[in-house]
Motif scaffolding. Structure first.
Motif, mmCIF file in Angstrom:
data_model
loop_
_atom_site.group_PDB
_atom_site.id
_atom_site.type_symbol
_atom_site.label_atom_id
_atom_site.label_comp_id
_atom_site.label_asym_id
_atom_site.label_seq_id
_atom_site.Cartn_x
_atom_site.Cartn_y
_atom_site.Cartn_z
ATOM 1 N N THR A 55 3.397 -0.674 12.401
ATOM 2 C CA THR A 55 3.593 0.720 11.992
ATOM 3 C C THR A 55 2.255 1.429 11.853
ATOM 4 N N VAL A 56 1.314 0.748 11.189
ATOM 5 C CA VAL A 56 -0.020 1.313 11.025
ATOM 6 C C VAL A 56 -0.620 1.641 12.394
ATOM 7 N N GLU A 57 -0.472 0.689 13.318
ATOM 8 C CA GLU A 57 -1.021 0.844 14.658
ATOM 9 C C GLU A 57 -0.395 2.041 15.384
ATOM 10 N N GLU A 58 0.935 2.131 15.286
ATOM 11 C CA GLU A 58 1.646 3.225 15.961
ATOM 12 C C GLU A 58 1.222 4.583 15.434
ATOM 13 N N ILE A 59 1.128 4.681 14.109
ATOM 14 C CA ILE A 59 0.742 5.960 13.506
ATOM 15 C C ILE A 59 -0.671 6.328 13.959
ATOM 16 N N TRP A 60 -1.527 5.311 14.018
ATOM 17 C CA TRP A 60 -2.901 5.564 14.448
ATOM 18 C C TRP A 60 -2.926 6.153 15.865
ATOM 19 N N HIS A 61 -2.042 5.645 16.745
ATOM 20 C CA HIS A 61 -2.006 6.176 18.109
ATOM 21 C C HIS A 61 -1.578 7.636 18.144
ATOM 22 N N VAL A 62 -0.679 8.000 17.204
ATOM 23 C CA VAL A 62 -0.240 9.398 17.140
ATOM 24 C C VAL A 62 -1.393 10.284 16.661
ATOM 25 N N ILE A 63 -2.068 9.809 15.620
ATOM 26 C CA ILE A 63 -3.117 10.631 15.000
ATOM 27 C C ILE A 63 -4.358 10.719 15.879
ATOM 28 N N LYS A 64 -4.604 9.631 16.620
ATOM 29 C CA LYS A 64 -5.853 9.513 17.386
ATOM 30 C C LYS A 64 -6.106 10.722 18.290
ATOM 31 N N LYS A 65 -5.022 11.236 18.866
ATOM 32 C CA LYS A 65 -5.219 12.321 19.823
ATOM 33 C C LYS A 65 -5.750 13.615 19.181
ATOM 34 N N ILE A 122 -3.796 5.769 6.652
ATOM 35 C CA ILE A 122 -2.534 5.319 7.242
ATOM 36 C C ILE A 122 -2.000 4.101 6.487
ATOM 37 N N GLU A 123 -2.886 3.144 6.227
ATOM 38 C CA GLU A 123 -2.474 1.919 5.523
ATOM 39 C C GLU A 123 -1.846 2.256 4.175
ATOM 40 N N GLU A 124 -2.491 3.182 3.475
ATOM 41 C CA GLU A 124 -1.999 3.562 2.157
ATOM 42 C C GLU A 124 -0.597 4.168 2.273
ATOM 43 N N ALA A 125 -0.437 5.057 3.249
ATOM 44 C CA ALA A 125 0.853 5.728 3.421
ATOM 45 C C ALA A 125 1.948 4.707 3.740
ATOM 46 N N VAL A 126 1.670 3.805 4.676
ATOM 47 C CA VAL A 126 2.688 2.821 5.076
ATOM 48 C C VAL A 126 3.001 1.893 3.904
ATOM 49 N N TYR A 127 1.984 1.555 3.157
ATOM 50 C CA TYR A 127 2.154 0.607 2.059
ATOM 51 C C TYR A 127 3.000 1.179 0.923
ATOM 52 N N VAL A 128 2.741 2.420 0.518
ATOM 53 C CA VAL A 128 3.392 2.918 -0.692
ATOM 54 C C VAL A 128 4.646 3.769 -0.460
ATOM 55 N N SER A 129 4.865 4.246 0.788
ATOM 56 C CA SER A 129 5.869 5.310 0.948
ATOM 57 C C SER A 129 7.270 4.839 1.294
ATOM 58 N N ASP A 130 8.254 5.622 0.853
ATOM 59 C CA ASP A 130 9.611 5.493 1.370
ATOM 60 C C ASP A 130 9.706 6.239 2.691
ATOM 61 N N ARG A 131 8.979 7.349 2.762
ATOM 62 C CA ARG A 131 9.021 8.172 3.958
ATOM 63 C C ARG A 131 7.637 8.779 4.189
ATOM 64 N N ILE A 132 7.261 8.818 5.474
ATOM 65 C CA ILE A 132 5.976 9.429 5.808
ATOM 66 C C ILE A 132 6.229 10.664 6.649
ATOM 67 N N ILE A 133 5.695 11.793 6.202
ATOM 68 C CA ILE A 133 5.790 13.015 6.988
ATOM 69 C C ILE A 133 4.456 13.167 7.695
ATOM 70 N N MET A 134 4.487 13.135 9.027
ATOM 71 C CA MET A 134 3.231 13.286 9.749
ATOM 72 C C MET A 134 3.063 14.716 10.217
ATOM 73 N N LEU A 135 1.896 15.271 9.897
ATOM 74 C CA LEU A 135 1.617 16.650 10.259
ATOM 75 C C LEU A 135 0.580 16.666 11.383
ATOM 76 N N SER A 136 0.727 17.657 12.257
ATOM 77 C CA SER A 136 -0.279 17.836 13.309
ATOM 78 C C SER A 136 -1.065 19.104 12.984
ATOM 79 N N PRO A 137 -2.326 19.141 13.365
ATOM 80 C CA PRO A 137 -3.180 20.258 12.924
ATOM 81 C C PRO A 137 -3.108 21.495 13.811
ATOM 82 N N ARG A 138 -3.627 22.590 13.235
ATOM 83 C CA ARG A 138 -3.880 23.871 13.933
ATOM 84 C C ARG A 138 -2.779 24.323 14.862
#
Lengths: 274, 270
Positions: free
Chosen positions: B257-267, B211-227
């Motif tokens: 931002t890192v924290e928020e993304i983590w909450h999305v992914i955590k589930k 997550i840190e890497e994505a937030v640090y380097v990206s203009d845009r982050i596309i978040m994908l959910s599995p299965r």
């Protein structure tokens, strides 16, 4: 982009230094090889002179018998005969074994048809099939060549097949991603990446080929080295028999050993995987 | 200190599709072995000159999507368009950076970097000259004749990066390029990547699970959910350009931002 930090450079240099150690180890091994030979020869000499078995000659007698056979030409002509079958058999094994191994590695359909044949050939006790070969092909050169091929080819083919299968898929994808055609993927990536393992299989195949040639001469056609062994046994020239056996063993060791040496030069172990 | 702003999009994603896309992913689905839905009807465009990350938990199909864009995998359904043209395989406008570097162990650094050019049919003198330029650009000058086993993990990936840059593709597809290198090298790499992007003016598509890497380097982050793999969120982390890398890592908006993304992914991580 950036300068390399010093630690990375140092690490890379440290990796290069390792060769020095390897050379020292290999020199030490040579000394041990010579030492063990000396100990072996001395033990043989003592055992032979102790007379524990009438058919067991001393080391010096055996060496003398060897030179006698070299001088009278029987050793040379026996080797020539054995080599004929061995070389022809190995050439066939190499060409057919490597090409079918590579084909099996590249194509599922070829694998499905051909692999079981080689697995059976490798698993079957070949000495048991030799009477069958004699029955069909008689006692000529053909039978000897077939014996060599039966022993050498499966290991060459199966190793080539495994070598091709072991090539890292991401390296092949890499070639594909730069628009490499299937042909380029095979020539630029698959063959170089599998060559070291293929060569190892080739070395094992040649070692097997020696067994095949001598086995055929002992069981099928009394010619060459096999004949020399059988003949001297039958007339109780035990020193000559031992000399012949020892010479073919040493010859095989030297041949396979030099292939190993060539292998290490061609494919330095550290360059085999990244 | 300048604060970073974050824009999040959910629900109707069509509204925020880029105006000048270089790559269009149109309804891509991928089913493995008849029943494993790796990707389900992905619709997504990538803006020219931007760095877009594909982020998600393992099994969300992010690498599969990247390989389909690269033309290395065939989608079960859907179409990839590059500069408006449908493509069905690899092309010169795209270059791939592999997670495991995919270097040829029997070839020197310069031969590895020049490999893509060789595949394009360039002659040896020309491609070596070009390769030298990019070896310098990735910071490996002096290592041209070394072999991969003589390099550290970080340096090997620089070779992989140099090889992708050398073919002068418009789009660089990077599959978790820094996951096999140590943390220090990884940070350096991320900073280098940002600088490189400004020099090379290329489009980057970047797969990561960090997550840190994505937030640090990206203009845009596309978040994908599995299965099955679907787009769950699109985030534009608007990181101010004048903040130094060290300050940024303490920047409140960045951390939020890192924290928020983590909450999305955590589930999904159970």
């Amino acid at each position: 982009m950036s300068l390399i930090n010093k630690a990375e450079t140092d690490l890379a240099n440290a990796r290069l230094d390792r060769k020095g150690l390897m050379t020292r180890v290999s020199e030490m091994t040579l000394l041990w090889k010579v030492m063990s030979l000396v100990i072996f020869a001395s033990a043989w000499e003592i055992a032979g002179r102790s007379g524990f078995n009438f058919s067991f000659p001393a080391f010096t007698e055996t060496v003398a018998a060897f030179f006698e056979m070299v001088v009278d030409g029987s050793m040379g002509s026996a080797y020539l005969k054995t080599m004929e079958a061995l070389v022809v058999g190995l050439i066939i094994s190499l060409v057919v074994g490597i090409s079918s191994g590579v084909a099996m590695g590249l194509r599922r359909d070829v694998e499905w048809i051909t692999l079981p044949v080689f697995i059976v050939m490798q698993a079957a006790p070949m000495a048991a099939l030799i009477p069958l070969v004699t029955f069909v092909y008689g006692i000529g050169l053909t039978s000897k060549v077939i014996a060599v091929v039966m022993l050498a080819m499966p290991v060459i083919a199966i190793n080539s097949y495994k070598a091709v299968r072991n090539v890292s898929p991401s390296m092949v994808s890499m070639c594909h991603s730069f628009m490499g055609s299937r042909r380029q993927q095979i020539i630029q990536i698959i063959l170089p990446a599998s060559s070291s393992m293929m060569f190892a299989g080739l070395r094992l195949g040649i070692a097997e080929g020696f067994s095949g040639a001598v086995l055929a001469e002992l069981l099928i056609t009394p010619t060459g080295i096999g004949d020399l062994i059988t003949y001297h046994r039958s007339v109780a020239n035990f020193a000559h028999m031992y000399a012949t056996i020892a010479s073919i063993v040493i010859f095989a060791i030297v041949t396979v050993g030099s292939l190993q040496w060539v292998e290490n030069i061609l494919f330095r172990p550290e360059t085999r995987s990244s | 200190m300048t604060t970073a702003t974050v824009t999040k999009y959910e629900g109707n994603l069509d509204a925020i599709q880029p105006k000048n896309p270089i790559i269009e992913v149109d309804g891509i689905s991928k089913i493995y072995n008849g029943d494993v839905h790796a990707l389900d009807n992905i619709k997504l465009n990538f803006e020219t000159g931007h760095l877009t990350s594909l982020l998600g938990p393992s099994g969300c199909g992010k690498t599969t999507l990247l390989k389909i864009i690269a033309g290395l995998l065939k989608p079960t359904a859907g179409e990839i368009r590059v500069k408006g043209k449908a493509v069905s395989g690899p092309g010169r406008e795209r270059a791939f950076v592999f997670q495991d570097f995919a270097l040829m162990p029997w070839a020197s650094v310069i031969d590895n970097v020049a490999f893509g050019l060789k595949m394009h049919g360039m002659n040896k003198a020309e491609r070596n000259e070009k390769a030298r330029h990019y070896i310098n650009e990735v910071g490996l000058t002096g290592f041209e004749d070394k072999y991969p086993h003589e390099l550290s993990g970080g340096m090997r990936q620089r070779v992989g990066l140099g090889r992708a840059l050398a073919v002068d593709a418009d789009v660089l597809l990077m599959d978790e390029p820094f996951s096999a290198v140590d943390e220090q090298t990884r940070r350096k790499f991320q900073e280098d990547l940002i600088r490189l992007r400004e020099i090379e003016k290329k489009t980057f598509i970047f797969v990561t699970h960090s997550i840190e890497e994505a937030v640090y380097v990206s203009d845009r982050i596309i978040m994908l959910s599995p299965r099955p793999g679907r787009i769950s969120q699109i985030i534009d982390p608007d990181i101010p350009k004048d903040v130094s890398p060290d300050d940024l890592r303490r920047n409140e908006a960045y951390l939020n931002t890192v924290e928020e993304i983590w909450h999305v992914i955590k589930k999904y991580v159970e």
